[in-house]
Design an enzyme around this catalytic site. Sequence first.
Site, short mmCIF file in Angstrom:
data_model
loop_
_atom_site.label_atom_id
_atom_site.label_comp_id
_atom_site.label_asym_id
_atom_site.label_seq_id
_atom_site.Cartn_x
_atom_site.Cartn_y
_atom_site.Cartn_z
N CYS A 9 -4.02 0.85 7.94
CA CYS A 9 -3.25 -0.38 7.85
C CYS A 9 -4.14 -1.61 7.71
O CYS A 9 -5.33 -1.57 8.02
CB CYS A 9 -2.43 -0.61 9.12
SG CYS A 9 -1.28 0.70 9.49
N GLY A 38 -3.64 0.05 2.77
CA GLY A 38 -2.37 0.74 2.96
C GLY A 38 -1.45 0.45 1.80
O GLY A 38 -1.24 -0.71 1.46
N ASN A 112 -2.87 -2.35 13.46
CA ASN A 112 -3.75 -1.42 12.75
C ASN A 112 -4.45 -0.58 13.80
O ASN A 112 -5.12 -1.13 14.68
CB ASN A 112 -4.78 -2.21 11.92
CG ASN A 112 -5.84 -1.32 11.27
OD1 ASN A 112 -6.94 -1.76 11.01
ND2 ASN A 112 -5.53 -0.07 11.00
N TYR A 252 -16.70 3.27 3.27
CA TYR A 252 -15.64 3.46 2.28
C TYR A 252 -14.43 2.55 2.40
O TYR A 252 -13.97 2.01 1.40
CB TYR A 252 -15.17 4.93 2.35
CG TYR A 252 -13.99 5.24 1.48
CD1 TYR A 252 -14.10 5.22 0.09
CD2 TYR A 252 -12.75 5.55 2.03
CE1 TYR A 252 -13.00 5.49 -0.71
CE2 TYR A 252 -11.65 5.82 1.23
CZ TYR A 252 -11.78 5.80 -0.14
OH TYR A 252 -10.71 6.07 -0.94
#
Length: 470
Positions: A9, A38, A112, A252
Amino acid sequence: MDDKLKEACGVFGVFFQDPEKDAVPLIYYGLLSLQHRGQESAGIAAVYHKTIECRRGMGLVGEVFTPDILSQIRGSAGVGHVRYSTSGTSSIENAQPFVSRFKLGSIAVAHNGTLTNADVVRELLEDAGVGFTSSSDSEVIVNLITKNYKKGLEKALTDTIKFIKGSYALAVLTDDALVGARDPNGIRPLCLGKINGGWILASESCAIDSVGGELVRDLEPGEVVIINRDEVLSFTFSEKTRRAACAFEYVYFARPDSVIDGVDVYGARVRAGQILGRESAVSADLVIGVPDSGIPAAMGYGKATGTPFGLGIVKSKYVGRTFIAPDQALRERAVSVKHNVIQSEVQGKRVVLIDDSIVRGTTSRRLVSILKKAGAREVHIRVCSPPVRFPCYFGIDTPHRKDLISNGNSVGELCASLGADSLAFISVEGLLESLESDSRKEGPPAGYCLGCFTGEYPIPVSGETGYAAS
Ligand code: SF4
């Protein structure tokens, strides 16, 4: 069935001191900049004259917030959320922000992370007669705050936060305040920004930049920030804090133009490539990166080893999400829809292919195959993260342990299975070194979660024995 770990999120909040200013357009643009965190649902809640209105929907920010929907809400403060489900199903009931209206006021929560004790807390609340409308662990937070609200906002927040365990970066909207909170380990990122006449909370600094704001600082682990018309209050709710920020954000998840806890993501990726070059150089004619996050690392590897850097793989940015459930053959074919090789660049060459991570291995296997088909003489894979052997419990979608290709396979076996000429991963020490930066050295000591690589988690996790206590 993507072959990457997925960020769960992103949150974004704005508070304008002037009650007539509209925060909603800024939240919309902030969420667009956090879309990579997201893609399943998006939502915005805003407060106008003490009334919170919320719009949520399934899909990308641009799909959910048509001009018509956007025109239905306004407010001088608000919170927004983009979601990819890790806890709770992918459905509109679980889309955020969650709004609760009660006798003393109303709140909206954007979260999140993942609570590791959500089931226990939920059961306790249900036993006390509290109803739930979703299967999301984030609704537990809303109901706890609501239950404690009569004690006042500050006390309600501290009582709630002391009760919950796990990872959380929270943006909470009340009738007259915007609140940010980061868990005691600072696992998920959350930063504070400033904009003319207002304040911003965001999962990543790139979203603050995108609306013309200025990054002020990251929230500290265990910190709560309350922004209201008169002041910005900050307090630490947890006595025991130990920074364990998610190392995968740098590998990433995060956008390369973000700075998290004083470390710029792009720089960390370039350094990871340089360290890979030092740790596992191989004689080659060309180094290429798997777009997007493999590219800065490939540049770093090229610089460290003197190997010429080039673009050998092109990624289609428009493949998007797919809601069909393809069989394995179709899934593997989808890799070549997403990635294609520039044949003239790789033909007849010994190629080093730099990727950010290997999770299931399907993408790497396919990339080796299409590179060789395009005429690459050798393909050597170098990976900017250590082997992913363990699941994440802190808000990241990880495949089952049995589907993690590094779990139970040696590097040699993995290399053979991918069809590569050689394979090497950055060491854990190398990854930590890539996260050191000059600006970071001036701040508080760094600390990272490495749970999915080492099995040592910063918080005890039920069913796992690894716990990095210090
Ligand atoms: S387990 Fe891995 S993905 Fe999860 S928070 Fe820790 S480093 Fe990040």
